[in-house]
Design a protein around this motif. Sequence first.
Motif, short mmCIF file in Angstrom:
data_model
loop_
_atom_site.label_atom_id
_atom_site.label_comp_id
_atom_site.label_asym_id
_atom_site.label_seq_id
_atom_site.Cartn_x
_atom_site.Cartn_y
_atom_site.Cartn_z
N HIS A 286 -1.28 -2.57 -11.98
CA HIS A 286 -1.66 -1.50 -12.65
C HIS A 286 -0.71 -0.96 -13.97
CE1 HIS A 286 -4.57 -0.16 -9.69
NE2 HIS A 286 -3.33 -0.84 -8.70
N ASP A 287 -1.24 -0.28 -14.90
CA ASP A 287 -0.38 0.01 -16.04
C ASP A 287 0.76 0.98 -15.81
OD1 ASP A 287 -2.55 -1.37 -17.32
OD2 ASP A 287 -3.73 0.67 -17.68
N ARG A 288 0.80 1.77 -14.79
CA ARG A 288 2.24 2.61 -14.51
C ARG A 288 2.64 2.27 -13.31
NH1 ARG A 288 5.78 5.47 -14.36
NH2 ARG A 288 6.51 7.44 -15.45
N CYS A 289 3.86 2.35 -12.82
CA CYS A 289 4.72 2.51 -11.82
C CYS A 289 5.84 3.49 -11.48
CB CYS A 289 5.25 1.12 -11.56
SG CYS A 289 6.17 0.85 -9.90
N TYR B 77 10.17 7.70 -7.37
CA TYR B 77 10.00 8.04 -6.03
C TYR B 77 11.61 7.93 -5.43
CZ TYR B 77 4.87 8.13 -6.03
OH TYR B 77 3.75 8.46 -6.32
N ILE B 78 12.10 6.78 -5.85
CA ILE B 78 13.63 6.51 -5.52
C ILE B 78 14.31 7.69 -5.62
CG2 ILE B 78 15.53 4.81 -5.78
CD1 ILE B 78 13.83 2.71 -6.46
N LYS B 79 14.36 8.06 -7.00
CA LYS B 79 15.30 9.25 -7.29
C LYS B 79 15.03 10.26 -6.45
CE LYS B 79 16.66 11.89 -11.49
NZ LYS B 79 16.25 13.24 -11.08
N ILE B 80 13.99 10.65 -6.30
CA ILE B 80 13.62 11.89 -5.27
C ILE B 80 13.99 11.55 -3.90
CG2 ILE B 80 11.77 13.25 -4.29
CD1 ILE B 80 10.11 12.73 -6.68
N SER C 299 2.44 -13.57 -5.30
CA SER C 299 3.78 -12.97 -5.71
C SER C 299 3.93 -12.07 -6.84
CB SER C 299 4.52 -14.37 -6.17
OG SER C 299 4.08 -15.10 -7.37
N ALA C 300 2.84 -11.47 -7.41
CA ALA C 300 2.91 -10.47 -8.52
C ALA C 300 3.94 -9.24 -8.20
CB ALA C 300 1.81 -10.06 -9.13
N ASN C 301 3.57 -8.50 -7.13
CA ASN C 301 4.29 -7.26 -6.49
C ASN C 301 5.82 -7.94 -6.17
OD1 ASN C 301 2.50 -4.87 -7.12
ND2 ASN C 301 1.25 -6.29 -6.24
N ASP D 153 2.25 3.46 -5.64
CA ASP D 153 3.36 3.38 -6.63
C ASP D 153 2.87 3.46 -7.80
OD1 ASP D 153 2.17 0.82 -6.77
OD2 ASP D 153 4.21 -0.12 -6.72
N TYR D 154 1.46 3.41 -8.06
CA TYR D 154 0.72 3.47 -9.39
C TYR D 154 0.18 4.97 -9.56
CZ TYR D 154 -3.30 2.38 -6.48
OH TYR D 154 -4.26 2.42 -5.67
N MET D 155 0.36 5.99 -8.56
CA MET D 155 -0.25 7.13 -8.97
C MET D 155 1.06 8.14 -8.94
SD MET D 155 -3.92 7.22 -6.99
CE MET D 155 -4.40 8.37 -7.65
#
Length: 250
Positions: free
Chosen positions: A15-18, A23-26, A46-48, A208-210
Amino acid sequence: MPNVVLTVDCEGAMHDRCYTSEYIKILEEEFVPCTWLVHVSMKDPSANTNLYYHEFIHKIPSWHEIGMKVNFEGERGYIEDPKERGNIMWVAKDTLKSHLIKCTSFRAGAFALTPSDVRYLEEIGILVDSSVVPDSSYRMFVDWTGAPHNPYHSDRDDLRKEGQNRLLHLPVATSDGEYGYLDKRWDTLESLYEANSGCEVVTLGMRDYMDSCENLRKTIRYFRNRGAHFTTMTQAASEHYEHHRALAAV
């Protein structure tokens, strides 16, 4: 209040955004663990795994968990053949292992887990699954109507029934046909949380893309204010085992 398990479907490479960094910060600020389910499919196995290994694994706290999410799809679409599906699970395991990730938690893409998959999951060391969406209106490949809402071991031939499979299912929380992913409206989520307040475990998902950052904070505070305990999928499975073993000993 129940245990709360937060999960993330890790598909950002497609996707274009991750939003993983957010999320990790929160989660660090709130001191809440999470299970990160790294997506593998035969389209690009293996992309992700590469994305998370190079960009995020070193940022995710050690008290979180890394699991796997498998999409049963190939160049010709959805794969139904049990042996092909088994091969995909072995490829997923080996792909993650090659990046020093040993998984014990699992989710099937599109919640499309079938009875023949369980044997392969058990063979590769998976202990806990979260592919069940009981009574959800989402029925693309599997209809989970009638499945338990609490953690359970399924029947060999019908995963909607309780049985003797070693694999433990943590159903995703559902209510009124909705399943508990944090990209939904807050009023929908709040109603779903209230409906599941009596469950042993409330399992929730993110993508993770939303962008579910606001709802993630609200969700954590909603359950924390009610005295809930946050845990990972595998830890929830361990606590379930210890709880039921203690009951059996009484």
